[in-house]
Structures are given as structure tokens and as C-alpha cells.
Motif scaffolding. Sequence first.
Motif, PDB file in Angstrom:
ATOM      1  N   HIS A 117     -20.912 -51.078   7.211  1.00 28.24           N
ATOM      2  CA  HIS A 117     -21.508 -49.747   7.141  1.00 28.24           C
ATOM      3  C   HIS A 117     -20.969 -48.946   5.966  1.00 28.24           C
ATOM      4  O   HIS A 117     -20.567 -47.798   6.121  1.00 28.24           O
ATOM      5  CB  HIS A 117     -21.280 -48.970   8.445  1.00 28.24           C
ATOM      6  N   ALA A 118     -20.945 -49.558   4.818  1.00 29.43           N
ATOM      7  CA  ALA A 118     -20.509 -48.917   3.573  1.00 29.43           C
ATOM      8  C   ALA A 118     -19.105 -48.322   3.708  1.00 29.43           C
ATOM      9  O   ALA A 118     -18.783 -47.326   3.083  1.00 29.43           O
ATOM     10  CB  ALA A 118     -21.514 -47.846   3.166  1.00 29.43           C
ATOM     11  N   GLY A 119     -18.285 -48.926   4.536  1.00 27.57           N
ATOM     12  CA  GLY A 119     -16.905 -48.451   4.684  1.00 27.57           C
ATOM     13  C   GLY A 119     -16.770 -47.224   5.552  1.00 27.57           C
ATOM     14  O   GLY A 119     -15.696 -46.626   5.620  1.00 27.57           O
ATOM     15  N   LEU A 120     -17.834 -46.817   6.196  1.00 27.66           N
ATOM     16  CA  LEU A 120     -17.771 -45.618   7.047  1.00 27.66           C
ATOM     17  C   LEU A 120     -17.126 -45.953   8.391  1.00 27.66           C
ATOM     18  O   LEU A 120     -17.297 -47.064   8.894  1.00 27.66           O
ATOM     19  CB  LEU A 120     -19.182 -45.083   7.299  1.00 27.66           C
ATOM     20  N   PRO A 121     -16.427 -44.983   8.967  1.00 30.72           N
ATOM     21  CA  PRO A 121     -15.825 -45.252  10.268  1.00 30.72           C
ATOM     22  C   PRO A 121     -16.892 -45.321  11.354  1.00 30.72           C
ATOM     23  O   PRO A 121     -17.810 -44.503  11.381  1.00 30.72           O
ATOM     24  CB  PRO A 121     -14.903 -44.044  10.479  1.00 30.72           C
ATOM     25  N   ARG A 122     -16.794 -46.334  12.203  1.00 35.73           N
ATOM     26  CA  ARG A 122     -17.711 -46.411  13.345  1.00 35.73           C
ATOM     27  C   ARG A 122     -16.841 -46.733  14.554  1.00 35.73           C
ATOM     28  O   ARG A 122     -16.769 -47.876  15.013  1.00 35.73           O
ATOM     29  CB  ARG A 122     -18.761 -47.497  13.089  1.00 35.73           C
ATOM     30  N   GLY A 136     -20.585 -45.001  19.905  1.00 34.04           N
ATOM     31  CA  GLY A 136     -21.413 -43.831  20.203  1.00 34.04           C
ATOM     32  C   GLY A 136     -22.846 -44.224  20.516  1.00 34.04           C
ATOM     33  O   GLY A 136     -23.469 -43.720  21.451  1.00 34.04           O
TER      34      GLY A 136
END
Lengths: 100, 344
Positions: free
Chosen positions: A65-70, A25
Motif C-alpha cells: 500500500h505504497a508504504g502507508l500504515p494499515r 479497519g
Amino acid sequence: MPSRLPSAKEQLVLELLAEKGSLYGLELVTLSGGGLKRGTVYVTLSRMQDRGLVRPVDDKAPGSHAGLPRPRYRITAAGERALLAAQAVQGLLQPVRRGT
Amino acid sequence: MTYGPFNGLLRLARHLLEERDIRRIIEPTIADALHERSLATRQWVWLWQSRGHLVCAILRALGENARRKLVQSDWEPLLVQLLAGLSGSIALGSPHAILAHCVYLVLGVLCSLCVVCSPTGVLRWFYVLSGMLAVVAIAVCPWLGVAIDSQRQWLSVEIAPSVILQVHVSTLFLPVYAAFVGRSLMQGKYMRLFMVLSASIGLLALQPNWQAALVCGLVPLVVMVLTRVRASIIAFSVAVVAGGLVTLWRTAAFSWWTVAGNAALLLAISWSARSLWRRHAQLSAVEATVFVALGTLTALSGWLGDPLPVVGFGGSAIIACFTLLALQLRAASNRSDNGHGAVP
């Protein structure tokens, strides 16, 4: 098949994805040259995902990224068809817009 | 899991947005911000810029959500209810009453739009809070209120909770049930028992006429029992109207127009509930049935306390009717989203 032509923002996203393959993104925002904003790019992508124009790949990158989806986004076959249709319509309308 | 400086905004977003919006929009926005952290030269600039982007994403997601709900909703029932309301306003006769009725109709439509567009989390909290408020008010009013025109009112002020709560008790309680049924936190059977008991006790305590209170308390109970075994709501609606006709046709307040209007409304609501919406939405339809049935019975009998919804002059009743219908629309659109009965 999407029921309507993509909007200007959606067309921009489709053009970038068709050209570059798959993009984050944030990369879409950078490459758009101001056409897409940081706060709205994922809203646009989510809407396009609902319409089947794009699809996320690498939904989750573990450890970053702290396990966040990217996710990276990729254009779908329906997206390619929609882009072609939008470009065709634009091509047809261009002489009208120029007033010739 | 901690998201550092974005924890608060993420918590807010979880209240306001759907899970899919969190996953698709908010979490990637935070991930982008965290990705940029190492590249930022001034940390405070990065922090406030990232927060700004996140707020912008939340607002846009809210707008997108509202747009999606408006587009997905089926507006035909709202139009039908508006027409029913307009026909009722013509029957009122006096220009002042007609004008007031129309103002309430407009307010009702606005409330419907708000309910249809509101985030699910906000809606759920609204019903939990209003349900709790109703319970407290019902419990306290018989002791603290004073009797004026056979109605218990709050210390002589113009607000008459006995009137409002009798009418809206089902409006408040059933959506709470609808919002929480299926959630492990509050099991449906306990909620149902709680609602029936509090509604019956509240009505018994408030109504000057114990027969009226008994009917008002029993009607929701009967409807809920019938729904439990998936019996026809249409049959129930017809039974209520027929019962009203048989028992009340000799009274002075009897009006064929009122009966016919309410019967048509009951049938329309019931039919919609059976054919289109299931589970939670069906409960909302049951609530509508109870609401209209109570109005019919009380208005025809001359009992004090309940304005007749849609046809009557009671403004809060009209607004409650429209809010209720919006809940049904929400449930219906959620159902088409998820493919099963949905939390409104």
C-alpha cells in the motif's frame, strides 16, 4: 480506566475485536454489517485508541500500500473491562426498555 | 512517495488536520482503498467511491478535532472577558451604544469559537496572510491615504486603516510570531526584529502625534525585551497603569473606572500567562497586555486612533480581544496535548 461507557459504535468495535482477535479497519466495516462506515471507522478507532480501549498492531507493513500504515487493531484490557461494563449495563436496562 | 489518485486529497488533509490524524485516519483509509484496487472490477467506480470515503474521513476527522478542542479548552478566561465586556457596555450609557457593544461581544465570542475549533493549518495561513496584508497596508497608507480628522484614511472611504492597524498591529504580528516560533523556516529573533521594526515604523508614519507614535512603538518593544529575559509581565502591567496614572490624571479624559477596569484586566491576563501558559501562549498574553496598555494610554491621553478594548465602543477591538483570547486557549489545550509550549 475510561471515564465513560463506550458508545454503541465503540461497543460494536469492541465486540468484534473481542470475538475475532485482531482486525483491519476494513474487516471491521465488513463484519459490522452496516454498523460501521468506511469513512468513519478510523475516526472511531482513533478516539478509542485515545481512550485506551484498542491498540494498533503491525503499525506499518513495509512494501504494501505504497508504504502507508494499515494497522490491525486489538482490544486492550481496559477495552475488555469497558465492554463487560457496557454489556452489564445493557443487561440491567433491557427489562426497563421492554417496559416490564 | 506517490499515492496515485489520492495525492490531492492527502495534500488538502495535511493542511487541515493534525499529523496524528493523518497517520491514524487518512493514511489507513488510503491504504484500504489501494488494497481494494486489485479487487475492483470497474476502476472508475472504485476511484470515486474511494475518494468519497476519503472526503468523508477528512470531514469526520475535522469534526472530531473541533470537538476535542472544544472539550479540552478552558472556558473560564472567555467567560471573564465576556463579563468584563458586559460591564464595559453598561458604562457606555446610551442604549444604542450598549446594543452595538453587545452585538460586537456576541461576534467576538463567535470568533473565539471559530479560532478554538479551526484546524491549525488554516489558522497559521490566516495569520500569515493577515500579517502580510497589515504590513502592506501600513506601508502604503501614508502615501495613498488622505487625512481626515487627523487620521489617514483610504481615499475618503469610511474604512480607516490607520485606526484599525494601530490597534491590531500587535494583534496581527505577535500571533504570526507565535505560530512560527520554533520552526526552522523562520527564526524567532528575525521575526521579532521584523515585527518591532514594522510596528514602530508603521505607527510613526501613521500617527499625527509623534509622541504618541513613539510610545506606541516603544511599548511592544519594551514588552518583548522584558519577556525575552522572562521578567514579570505583572510588573510591567502595573508600571504601565501607574505611568498612565502619574502622567495623565490631570487630563480631561481621565477616568478612574477606566483605569481600574484596564488594570484589573491586565493583571488577570498577566497572572494567567504566568501560571498556566508558557512560551507561545505567554506571547499571546504579552500581546494582550500591549493591546490593553495602548488602549489605556491613548484613551486617557485623548490621542486619536485607538478605541479602548473591551470597555471602549470599538467593535474591531472587541473582536480582536476575543480572537486573541481564543489563541491563548488553543495554545493552552495544545500544551496539554503535547506536554510543551505549543503552536496555536
